[in-house]
Design a protein around this motif. Structure first.
Motif, PDB file in Angstrom:
ATOM      1  N   ASP A 254     -11.504  34.509  34.111  1.00  0.00           N
ATOM      2  CA  ASP A 254     -11.106  34.075  32.773  1.00  0.00           C
ATOM      3  C   ASP A 254     -12.279  33.506  31.986  1.00  0.00           C
ATOM      4  O   ASP A 254     -12.312  33.599  30.761  1.00  0.00           O
ATOM      5  CB  ASP A 254     -10.004  33.004  32.870  1.00  0.00           C
ATOM      6  CG  ASP A 254      -8.757  33.555  33.537  1.00  0.00           C
ATOM      7  OD1 ASP A 254      -8.612  34.780  33.543  1.00  0.00           O
ATOM      8  OD2 ASP A 254      -7.957  32.764  34.054  1.00  0.00           O
TER       9      ASP A 254
ATOM     10  N   ALA B 258      -7.324  40.265  26.226  1.00  0.00           N
ATOM     11  CA  ALA B 258      -8.134  39.130  25.768  1.00  0.00           C
ATOM     12  C   ALA B 258      -9.368  38.965  26.649  1.00  0.00           C
ATOM     13  O   ALA B 258     -10.467  38.665  26.155  1.00  0.00           O
ATOM     14  CB  ALA B 258      -7.298  37.855  25.772  1.00  0.00           C
ATOM     15  N   THR B 259      -9.200  39.176  27.942  1.00  0.00           N
ATOM     16  CA  THR B 259     -10.349  39.060  28.843  1.00  0.00           C
ATOM     17  C   THR B 259     -11.380  40.136  28.560  1.00  0.00           C
ATOM     18  O   THR B 259     -12.595  39.872  28.587  1.00  0.00           O
ATOM     19  CB  THR B 259      -9.872  39.163  30.302  1.00  0.00           C
ATOM     20  OG1 THR B 259      -8.883  38.151  30.562  1.00  0.00           O
ATOM     21  CG2 THR B 259     -11.018  38.968  31.267  1.00  0.00           C
TER      22      THR B 259
ATOM     23  N   CYS C  96      -2.460  36.225  24.206  1.00  0.00           N
ATOM     24  CA  CYS C  96      -2.995  37.033  25.307  1.00  0.00           C
ATOM     25  C   CYS C  96      -3.799  36.160  26.261  1.00  0.00           C
ATOM     26  O   CYS C  96      -3.768  36.377  27.476  1.00  0.00           O
ATOM     27  CB  CYS C  96      -3.854  38.163  24.762  1.00  0.00           C
ATOM     28  SG  CYS C  96      -2.905  39.520  24.017  1.00  0.00           S
ATOM     29  N   LYS C  97      -4.528  35.171  25.737  1.00  0.00           N
ATOM     30  CA  LYS C  97      -5.247  34.249  26.614  1.00  0.00           C
ATOM     31  C   LYS C  97      -4.291  33.489  27.514  1.00  0.00           C
ATOM     32  O   LYS C  97      -4.619  33.161  28.654  1.00  0.00           O
ATOM     33  CB  LYS C  97      -6.055  33.254  25.773  1.00  0.00           C
ATOM     34  CG  LYS C  97      -7.274  33.852  25.117  1.00  0.00           C
ATOM     35  CD  LYS C  97      -8.376  34.160  26.109  1.00  0.00           C
ATOM     36  CE  LYS C  97      -9.077  32.908  26.554  1.00  0.00           C
ATOM     37  NZ  LYS C  97     -10.225  33.202  27.444  1.00  0.00           N
ATOM     38  N   GLU C  98      -3.075  33.200  27.002  1.00  0.00           N
ATOM     39  CA  GLU C  98      -2.065  32.512  27.797  1.00  0.00           C
ATOM     40  C   GLU C  98      -1.264  33.471  28.657  1.00  0.00           C
ATOM     41  O   GLU C  98      -0.286  33.072  29.286  1.00  0.00           O
ATOM     42  CB  GLU C  98      -1.131  31.741  26.874  1.00  0.00           C
ATOM     43  CG  GLU C  98      -1.829  30.627  26.097  1.00  0.00           C
ATOM     44  CD  GLU C  98      -0.916  29.966  25.094  1.00  0.00           C
ATOM     45  OE1 GLU C  98       0.283  30.345  25.050  1.00  0.00           O
ATOM     46  OE2 GLU C  98      -1.371  29.081  24.350  1.00  0.00           O
ATOM     47  N   ASN C  99      -1.643  34.754  28.649  1.00  0.00           N
ATOM     48  CA  ASN C  99      -1.017  35.791  29.483  1.00  0.00           C
ATOM     49  C   ASN C  99       0.450  36.010  29.124  1.00  0.00           C
ATOM     50  O   ASN C  99       1.293  36.228  30.003  1.00  0.00           O
ATOM     51  CB  ASN C  99      -1.151  35.454  30.973  1.00  0.00           C
ATOM     52  CG  ASN C  99      -1.017  36.684  31.850  1.00  0.00           C
ATOM     53  OD1 ASN C  99      -1.332  37.787  31.428  1.00  0.00           O
ATOM     54  ND2 ASN C  99      -0.539  36.497  33.062  1.00  0.00           N
ATOM     55  N   LYS C 100       0.750  35.957  27.845  1.00  0.00           N
ATOM     56  CA  LYS C 100       2.100  36.281  27.405  1.00  0.00           C
ATOM     57  C   LYS C 100       2.261  37.791  27.311  1.00  0.00           C
ATOM     58  O   LYS C 100       1.289  38.537  27.210  1.00  0.00           O
ATOM     59  CB  LYS C 100       2.378  35.635  26.050  1.00  0.00           C
ATOM     60  CG  LYS C 100       2.469  34.120  26.095  1.00  0.00           C
ATOM     61  CD  LYS C 100       2.865  33.554  24.739  1.00  0.00           C
ATOM     62  CE  LYS C 100       2.991  32.036  24.796  1.00  0.00           C
ATOM     63  NZ  LYS C 100       3.365  31.467  23.480  1.00  0.00           N
TER      64      LYS C 100
ATOM     65  N   THR D  56       3.962  38.555  22.166  1.00  0.00           N
ATOM     66  CA  THR D  56       2.682  38.379  21.473  1.00  0.00           C
ATOM     67  C   THR D  56       2.687  39.071  20.122  1.00  0.00           C
ATOM     68  O   THR D  56       2.270  38.498  19.108  1.00  0.00           O
ATOM     69  CB  THR D  56       1.545  38.924  22.350  1.00  0.00           C
ATOM     70  OG1 THR D  56       1.528  38.208  23.585  1.00  0.00           O
ATOM     71  CG2 THR D  56       0.205  38.774  21.658  1.00  0.00           C
TER      72      THR D  56
ATOM     73  N   ALA E  39       1.844  41.736  30.310  1.00  0.00           N
ATOM     74  CA  ALA E  39       1.137  40.526  29.892  1.00  0.00           C
ATOM     75  C   ALA E  39      -0.297  40.901  29.523  1.00  0.00           C
ATOM     76  O   ALA E  39      -1.019  41.509  30.312  1.00  0.00           O
ATOM     77  CB  ALA E  39       1.157  39.489  31.003  1.00  0.00           C
ATOM     78  N   CYS E  40      -0.696  40.552  28.305  1.00  0.00           N
ATOM     79  CA  CYS E  40      -1.910  41.139  27.723  1.00  0.00           C
ATOM     80  C   CYS E  40      -3.169  40.330  28.005  1.00  0.00           C
ATOM     81  O   CYS E  40      -4.151  40.431  27.253  1.00  0.00           O
ATOM     82  CB  CYS E  40      -1.735  41.313  26.216  1.00  0.00           C
ATOM     83  SG  CYS E  40      -1.382  39.760  25.343  1.00  0.00           S
ATOM     84  N   LYS E  41      -3.154  39.528  29.034  1.00  0.00           N
ATOM     85  CA  LYS E  41      -4.362  38.770  29.340  1.00  0.00           C
ATOM     86  C   LYS E  41      -5.570  39.665  29.577  1.00  0.00           C
ATOM     87  O   LYS E  41      -6.696  39.313  29.154  1.00  0.00           O
ATOM     88  CB  LYS E  41      -4.111  37.889  30.560  1.00  0.00           C
ATOM     89  CG  LYS E  41      -5.223  36.906  30.827  1.00  0.00           C
ATOM     90  CD  LYS E  41      -4.860  35.936  31.927  1.00  0.00           C
ATOM     91  CE  LYS E  41      -5.921  34.875  32.100  1.00  0.00           C
ATOM     92  NZ  LYS E  41      -5.562  33.887  33.141  1.00  0.00           N
TER      93      LYS E  41
END
Length: 848
Positions: A47, A773-774, A563-567, A572, A768-770
Motif C-alpha cells: 500500500d 488506487a495502488t 479505492c484506497k479504502e478498498n471499497k 465507489t 474492491a478497487c484498491k
C-alpha cells in the motif's frame, strides 16, 4: 507515463461500465446467527512505499524546494488553462495576467535557473580570460611570490578554506553517486512493480465473477439452514408453544400430582397410626396387668406378721401407702379408632388419580407432535417457496454480465502489459546511458576534488618553512601543480556540469511541485473535480463518463479515496444511479412470500384436558374425607403422658432400700423380689411402650400438619387447575400465533440476512478497487516521484552544490598554489649604506 496514467483511468472507467449490473444494498433486521463471509483477497503490491535511509536526503531536497518555491499549488491558473477560457489573439490581459502569475509562482525556480545560466555563460568566459591573463604573466601567472609578513597565516587560511570547501564538494559528489545508483536500482525494480500491479489487477478482474458465484452459491447454505429448521418444526415451533404454556400448566399438574401422592401418603400414615394404636392398647393393657400383679404381691407381703412390730410397721405402712404409684397412667382405650377415615381414603383411592394426572401430562406433552402433524402441508409449501427463491437468485446471477465484460477488458491489460514489457528494455537501456553519464559527471567532480586533496596533502606535507620560494621541495611543488590542475579542470567542466544541473533542476523541481506534491495532498484531484473543467457541458466529468449524467456528484478525489479504502466499485462509483440492485434483490418481496406461507399456518390445539371430572371428584372426595376433622389433640394429649404414674426404677430402688432396713426374713426377701420384678417390667414393657408412644406421637403430629387446611389446599389446587385449563382454552391461540410468527421470522430472517449480505458484498466488497488506487500510486507516487524525480532532484542538488563550490575552491586553490609551487624568482633583502633596507629580485637558475 502518460500512457500508464491513461490506462489506469481507462481501467477505472471500464470497471464502471462493466459493473452496472451489480446493484445496491438494503436493510434488514437481525436474525439468528448465520455466518456468511466473503473470502478475503490478497494483493501483492504494498500500500505504501518507503525509500529507506536515503529518504532523509530526499527530505533535505524537499525542504530546499519549499524554500525556493514556497507558493501554493496554482489551482486557479491551472483550471483556467485547462478550461481554455482565453484566446491568445484577443485576451491579451488574461494572457499577461497568467504569464505574470506563472512568473510569480516560478520566481524562485527562475532565479535559480538564471543564476545557473549566468554561471554557465560566465565561467567559460572567466576561465578563458583567466588563462590568457596568466599566459601574459598576469593574474598570478608570474612565477614570483612577494614575501609578506602575514604570508604563513594566509597560507593556512587558504589551506583550511580549500579543505572545508573540498569536503562540501565531496558531500555533494556523494549525494550524486548515491542518487545515480539509487535511480538505476529503482529503474531495475520497475518491471517487478509493474508485474505486481498487473497481477493485482488481474486478481481484481478475475476475482469479481468468482466472488459473485461464491455469493450466489451461499444460498444453498442458507436454504439448508432453513430446511433444517423446517424439519425441526416439532422442537422449534411445537417446543416453543410448549415452553410458552409450561409455566402455567406444569405447576397445576404438579400440584395435582402432589395431591395424589399426598392421598397415598395419608392412607399409609393413617394405617400406620391405627395399627400402632392397636398395639399400644395391647401393650398398655399388658402393663396394667403386670403392675396389678406386682401390686397384689406387695400387698400380700405386707400382711406378714412382722409388719405388726413397731419398727417394721412404719416401713410397711410407708410401702403400703406408695402402692398407688404402681397404677397405669394412660387410658388408651378411650382413643377412637381410625378405621372410618381409612375406609373413606380407600374409597377415594378406587380412582387412580395419578393415572389421570399422567394423562394430563401426556396430553400437554403431545403438543409438539400435534404441531408437526398439522404443519406438514405448510412446511412443504414453504420449502417450495424457498426453492423458487433459489431459482430467482440463480437467474439474477446469470443476468449479471460482469464476467463477459471484464474478460473484454482483460485485453486492455494484456496489451498494456505487452507494451510496457516491450518498451521497458528500451527504458532500461536509456537509463544505463543516463547512469553512465551521471557516473562520468560524478567522476569528473571526483577528479577535481582529488586534485585538490592531493594538492593539499602534498603541499602541506612537503612544505618547508625555511625554504625560500625558489628552493621549495619537489613534493610541495607537486602539490601546487595538483591545485592548478584542479583549478584548470574546474574551468573546463563546471559550465557543463552546471548546464546539466540547470536542466535537471528545472524539470525535477517543477514535476515535484506541480505533480508529486499536489498528487500526494490530492489538490490535483480537486482541480480535476472542478465543475465544467474537462467538458464544458458536464458539471462532473466522471459521472458524465460513467452514467452520461453529469449532475451526479461523482469526483475523482472521492473515487480515489474509496479505492484506497478498498471499497467496491459499486459503492465507489455510485452505480446505484444506473442500476439499483434492490429492484432485483427485493428483500421485502422474497421475505413476504415466505411470510405469507407462515401466515396461512393453522395449528389447532383445543382438545387438551389436564384433569377430567373423575379426577376432580376424587380431589373433592379427599377434601371431604374428614381427615382434617379428626381430633388429633386427644391422641396427642394421651400419647404425651408417661405410661406409669411413677418412675418404676425409682420406685424399685426405694423399695429395695426400705427392704434393706428390715430384719432378715421372708418379708425382706419378698420385697426385694418385687423390686426386681418392677425393674423387669420397666425394662421389658415400659421402655418399649414409651418408644412406641413417641413414634405414634410424631406420626400423628405429621398427619395433623398434612391434613391441616386440607380443604383449602384442594380448593387452591382446583383453582390452579381451572386457571391453567382456562389459559389453554383462551390464550393458546394467541400463543400459537406468537410462536408461529417467531418461527416464521427466524426462517425469513435467514434469507433477509443472506440477501442483505449479498447486497453488502456486491456493493462494498465485490471488485474492491484498491488495486486501481495502488496502481495509480505506483505509477505516479512510486515510479515517477519516488523512483525517478526524488533521485534526480537529489542528483542535481548534490552535483549543483559541488559545482557551485568549485568557484570558491578554484580561487583558494590558485591562491594557495603560490605557497606550494617553486618560483622562478624571489625577493632578496639587503642592508643599504644609508641604513635603509632594500631588496632586489633574485632569479633562480632552476627550471620550473
Amino acid at each position: 507515463m502518460a500512457l500508464l496514467l491513461g490506462f489506469l483511468l481507462l481501467l477505472l472507467l471500464e470497471l464502471c461500465g462493466n459493473t452496472l449490473s451489480l446493484g445496491s444494498r438494503s436493510s434488514t433486521k437481525g436474525t439468528e446467527v448465520l455466518e456468511l463471509e466473503l473470502p478475503a483477497t490478497n494483493y501483492e503490491t504494498k500500500d505504501s512505499y518507503k525509500a529507506g535511509p536515503i529518504g532523509g536526503l530526499f527530505q533535505i531536497v524537499h525542504i530546499f524546494l519549499r524554500v525556493v518555491q514556497p507558493n501554493d499549488f496554482p489551482e486557479d491558473i491551472l483550471r483556467k488553462i485547462l478550461q481554455k477560457k482565453f484566446d491568445l489573439s484577443t485576451d491579451y490581459e488574461k494572457v499577461i495576467f497568467i504569464d505574470t502569475f506563472i512568473i510569480y509562482y516560478e520566481i524562485g525556480v527562475i532565479i535559480c535557473a538564471v543564476l545557473g545560466l549566468l554561471f554557465v555563460i560566465l565561467m567559460p568566459l572567466v576561465g578563458f580570460c583567466f588563462g590568457l591573463c596568466r599566459c601574459c604573466n598576469k593574474c598570478g601567472g608570474e612565477m614570483h611570490q612577494r614575501q609578506k609578513k602575514n604570508g604563513p597565516f594566509l597560507r593556512k587560511c587558504f589551506a583550511v578554506s580549500l579543505l572545508v570547501i573540498s569536503i562540501f564538494i565531496s558531500i555533494g559528489i556523494i549525494y550524486g553517486f548515491v542518487a545515480n545508483h539509487h535511480l538505476r536500482a529503482q529503474i531495475e525494480k520497475t518491471r517487478k512493480l509493474a508485474d505486481s500491479n498487473f497481477r493485482d489487477l488481474r486478481t481484481l478482474l478475475n476475482g469479481a465473477p468468482a466472488e459473485i458465484s461464491y455469493i450466489l452459491s451461499q444460498y444453498t447454505t442458507t436454504k439448508e439452514k432453513a430446511f433444517s429448521d423446517l424439519d425441526n418444526v416439532k422442537s422449534l415451533l411445537g417446543g416453543g408453544i410448549h415452553e410458552q404454556l409450561r409455566p402455567k400448566v406444569i405447576p397445576a399438574l404438579d400440584d395435582i400430582k402432589a395431591m395424589a401422592e399426598a392421598i397415598k401418603e395419608t392412607k399409609e400414615a393413617l394405617l400406620n397410626v391405627n395399627n400402632t394404636l392397636k398395639e399400644l392398647k395391647k401393650s398398655s393393657a399388658q402393663l396394667n396387668t403386670s403392675l396389678s400383679d406386682v401390686k397384689r404381691d406387695l400387698e400380700q407381703s405386707l400382711n406378714d406378721p412382722m409388719c405388726s412390730a413397731p419398727p417394721v410397721a412404719t416401713t410397711c405402712n410407708n410401702i403400703r401407702t406408695s402402692l398407688s404409684q404402681l397404677d397405669d397412667n394412660t387410658n388408651m382405650d378411650q382413643l377412637p379408632s381410625l378405621d372410618k377415615p381409612i375406609d373413606k381414603i380407600n374409597d377415594i383411592l378406587q380412582t387412580n388419580l395419578s393415572s389421570l394426572v399422567q394423562q394430563g401430562y401426556k396430553s400437554f406433552n403431545d403438543i409438539p407432535e400435534m404441531v408437526k402433524n398439522q404443519t406438514t402441508d405448510i412446511i412443504s409449501d414453504v420449502k417450495s417457496t424457498l426453492n423458487s427463491i433459489g431459482t430467482d437468485i440463480e437467474s439474477i446471477g446469470e443476468q449479471i454480465p460482469i464476467q463477459d465484460q471484464l474478460s473484454n477488458f482483460m485485453g486492455y491489460i494484456n496489451d498494456t502489459e505487452t507494451y510496457i514489457h516491450r518498451n521497458l528494455p528500451t527504458l532500461e537501456e536509456y537509463d544505463s546511458y543516463r547512469w553512465l553519464g551521471g557516473l562520468v559527471v560524478c567522476c569528473l567532480l571526483t577528479l577535481v576534488v582529488i586534485f585538490y586533496y592531493l594538492g593539499l596533502l602534498c603541499g602541506t606535507c612537503g612544505y618547508d618553512r625555511n625554504a625560500t620560494p625558489t628552493r621549495r621541495g619537489c613534493v610541495s611543488n607537486t602539490g601546487g601543480i595538483f591545485l592548478m590542475v584542479g583549478a584548470g579542470v574546474s574551468f573546463l567542466i563546471c559550465w557543463i556540469l552546471m548546464t546539466i544541473v540547470v536542466l535537471t533542476f528545472v524539470v525535477g523541481a517543477n514535476v515535484e511541485k506541480l505533480l508529486c506534491e499536489p498528487y500526494q495532498n490530492r489538490k490535483l484531484f480537486q482541480v480535476l473535480d472542478t465543475p465544467y473543467l474537462l467538458n464544458e457541458n458536464w458539471k462532473h466529468y466522471l459521472s458524465g463518463m460513467v452514467f452520461n449524467k453529469p449532475d451526479i456528484n461523482l469526483t475523482f478525489e472521492q473515487v480515489y479515496s474509496d479505492c484506497k479504502e478498498n471499497k467496491g466499485i459499486y459503492a465507489t462509483l455510485k452505480l446505484e444511479n444506473s442500476y439499483n440492485i434492490s429492484e432485483h434483490l427485493n428483500i421485502q418481496e422474497h421475505a413476504g412470500n415466505i411470510s405469507n406461507d407462515f401466515q396461512n399456518m393453522k395449528v389447532n390445539i383445543d382438545n387438551i384436558v389436564l384433569l377430567d371430572e373423575a379426577g376432580r371428584k376424587n380431589l373433592m372426595d379427599f377434601s371431604f374425607s374428614g381427615i382434617d376433622a379428626i381430633n388429633y389433640n386427644i391422641y396427642l394429649a394421651e400419647l404425651s403422658k408417661a405410661p406409669t404414674k411413677a418412675n418404676l426404677l425409682s420406685f424399685a430402688d426405694d423399695l429395695e432400700v426400705k427392704a434393706n432396713h428390715l430384719p432378715h426374713g421372708s418379708l425382706k426377701q419378698s420385697l426385694k423380689n418385687n423390686a426386681q420384678t418392677i425393674r423387669t417390667i420397666h425394662r421389658s414393657e415400659v421402655i418399649p411402650l414409651e418408644q412406641s408412644m413417641s413414634s405414634v406421637y410424631q406420626s400423628i403430629k405429621e398427619l395433623q400438619q398434612k391434613s391441616s387446611g386440607l380443604g383449602m389446599k384442594v380448593t387452591n389446587t382446583l383453582s390452579s387447575l381451572d386457571s391453567a385449563q382456562d389459559f389453554l382454552t383462551t390464550r393458546i391461540s394467541s400463543v400459537i400465533v406468537e410462536e408461529s410468527q417467531k418461527y416464521g421470522n427466524t426462517i425469513v430472517g435467514y434469507f433477509e440476512r443472506y440477501l442483505q449480505w449479498v447486497k453488502i458484498s456486491i456493493t462494498d466488497k465485490i471488485a474492491a478497487c484498491k488495486p486501481v488506487a495502488t496502481a495509480l500510486d505506483s505509477a505516479v507516487d512510486v515510479f515517477l516521484c519516488s523512483y525517478i524525480i526524488d533521485p534526480m532532484n537529489l542528483f542535481w542538488f548534490g552535483i549543483g552544490k559541488a559545482t557551485v563550490f568549485l568557484l570558491p575552491a578554484l580561487i583558494f586553490a590558485v591562491k594557495l598554489a603560490k605557497y606550494y609551487r617553486r618560483m622562478d624568482s624571489e625577493d632578496v633583502y639587503e642592508d643599504m649604506e644609508n641604513g635603509n633596507i632594500g631588496f632586489h629580485r633574485h632569479h633562480s637558475t632552476q627550471t620550473v
